[in-house]
Design an enzyme around this catalytic site. Structure first.
Site: not given
Ligand code: MEV
Length: 441
Positions: A85, A280, A296, A393
């Site tokens: 990513e 995430k 892992d 981004h």
């Molecule tokens: C994107 O890979 C991760 C984010 O969405 C995490 C977040 O929203 O805190 C930017």
């Protein structure tokens, strides 16, 4: 078309490739040459990778990036990250730089206990089983001595075994719940071997136990396996500084920033939809280092999310507060990692990553990984509560389109200047490139 195949695993690598190429591709030769393009030219290295798994047909590349300038417990580290990513490595590096001038990251391993269970059924008087377990407990340790000898020499081993009655949740269901210290290894093989021996000892001794025989009571082992849920294998990563010191280019009002940041974390603490995305973002950092160091990541992911839901509702792994004008942001995360055994001494790039991290112990690696997660979370929340994440981004996106169109340096400069003032979208960039190519340059 019949896509079923018999005896596939017995075919040679080339035969497997030929079968796939002919079965699924309109141009089999192109498919084959693509696979070959990703082979390692060094035969020994390729064989090594072939043998990591079964039915290997080529290598699947992920970029390995590095994030330098991580000041962790007073020492600078360069962190390896294997991830596909965009923006993740850049975000980690930015956070590292930001915190390096504000005291750096503090990381502390709170505990390192691993867990494994023998799941079994017992139909009979629970007090008989308690008695049996009390009388047999020492035998579980004795019978695993050959397995635990080396681990004990390294200071680890089986910590305890307890009998758990789970019959309220499932009829006749009991467990031997064992805890382990596996030192610098992740310990999956060690734990599973011990558990399988516990299961044997349990079955054999139960078979001969008079009280069970007299009362027709039986023990039936269902399975023996480690748990990837490790709520007592926790590392804390933390950053902290006076609120006023948070000021920088994008944070012109540090008090406002700190307040919004804490609120964003509080939202993730109480709102599962947000918590999942929040976590995430943490895992963007965690997984990338876990993968680069040969650990892992599926095990880590499973354990982390179970931990995030431990209080009955899925919640944020990180927390933040402002107290006496001091901003503190921290993360508690369960990480069962190893720096010996498994892939760590096999995969050349894993060895490279571990050497770059100065050959850490498992506990030191836990600290680095937790810091990478916290840094990632900080970068995401900083963007989200200030400029929004699309700005960063879109810059990346713009770059990707510029590269796709093989723009010259002059074109690149013009495009970047133009899109400082205009919104980036794929069509807008393509139109602008066409415009400058036909009119301006
Ligand atoms: C994107 O890979 C991760 C984010 O969405 C995490 C977040 O929203 O805190 C930017």
């Amino acid at each position: 078309m019949n896509n079923a195949v018999a005896g596939f695993s017995k075919l040679s690598k080339q035969e497997k490739i030929d079968w796939i190429a002919n079965q699924y591709f309109s141009s089999p030769n192109e498919a084959i040459s693509l696979l070959q393009k990703y082979w390692n030219s060094d035969e020994k290295t390729q064989k090594l990778h072939d043998e990591f798994i079964e039915n290997t047909i080529t290598n699947f590349y992920l970029p390995l990036g590095i994030a330098p300038n991580f000041l962790i417990n007073g020492q600078y580290k360069t962190i390896p990250m294997a991830i596909e990513e965009s923006s993740v490595v850049a975000a980690a590096s930015k956070s590292a730089k930001f915190w390096a001038t504000r005291g750096g990251f503090k990381a502390t391993v709170l505990n390192t206990e691993k867990i494994g269970q023998v799941h079994f059924l017992y139909s009979g008087d629970a007090s008989h089983l308690d008695l049996f377990f009390a009388q047999t407990k020492a035998k579980f340790f004795e019978d695993t001595q050959a397995l635990t000898k080396n681990m004990q020499q390294r200071g680890g081993g089986i910590l305890d075994i307890v009998l758990k009655d789970k019959t309220e949740a499932l009829p006749n269901y009991y467990q031997l719940h064992a805890t382990f210290d596996t030192k610098d290894s992740m310990g999956a093989n060690f734990i599973n071997s011990c558990l399988e021996q516990f299961a044997k000892t349990l079955t054999e001794n139960a078979h001969q136990y008079e009280l069970f025989k007299e009362n027709d009571e039986t023990v039936e082992v269902i399975m023996s396996i480690l748990s990837n849920y490790v709520p007592n294998c926790i590392v804390r990563a933390e950053v902290s500084c006076p609120v006023a010191e948070l000021e920088e280019k994008h944070i012109t009002n540090p008090h406002e920033f700190a307040k919004r940041f804490v609120q964003a974390v509080q939202i993730a603490e109480i709102e599962p939809f947000r918590a999942v995305t929040h976590n995430k973002g943490i895992m963007n950092g965690v997984d990338a280092v876990v993968l680069a160091t040969g650990n892992d990541f599926r095990a880590v992911e499973a354990g982390v999310h179970a931990y995030a839901a431990r209080n009955g509702s899925y919640s944020s792994l990180s927390h933040a507060k402002i107290e006496n004008e001091i901003f503190t942001f921290w993360l508690d995360i369960p990480l069962a990692l190893g720096t010996v055994g498994g892939l760590t001494s096999l995969h050349p790039l894993v060895k490279f990553s571990l050497e770059m991290l100065e050959k850490p112990s498992a506990a030191e690696l836990m600290q680095v990984v937790a810091v990478a997660g916290l840094a990632q979370n900080f970068a995401a929340l900083r963007s989200l509560t200030t400029t929004g994440i699309q700005e960063g981004h879109m810059k990346m996106h713009l770059n990707n389109i510029i590269n796709q169109f093989e723009a010259t340096d002059d074109e690149r400069a013009l495009i970047q200047k133009h899109f400082k003032k205009h919104t980036v979208s794929h069509s807008a960039v393509v139109n602008y490139i066409q415009e400058i190519r036909t009119t301006i340059l």
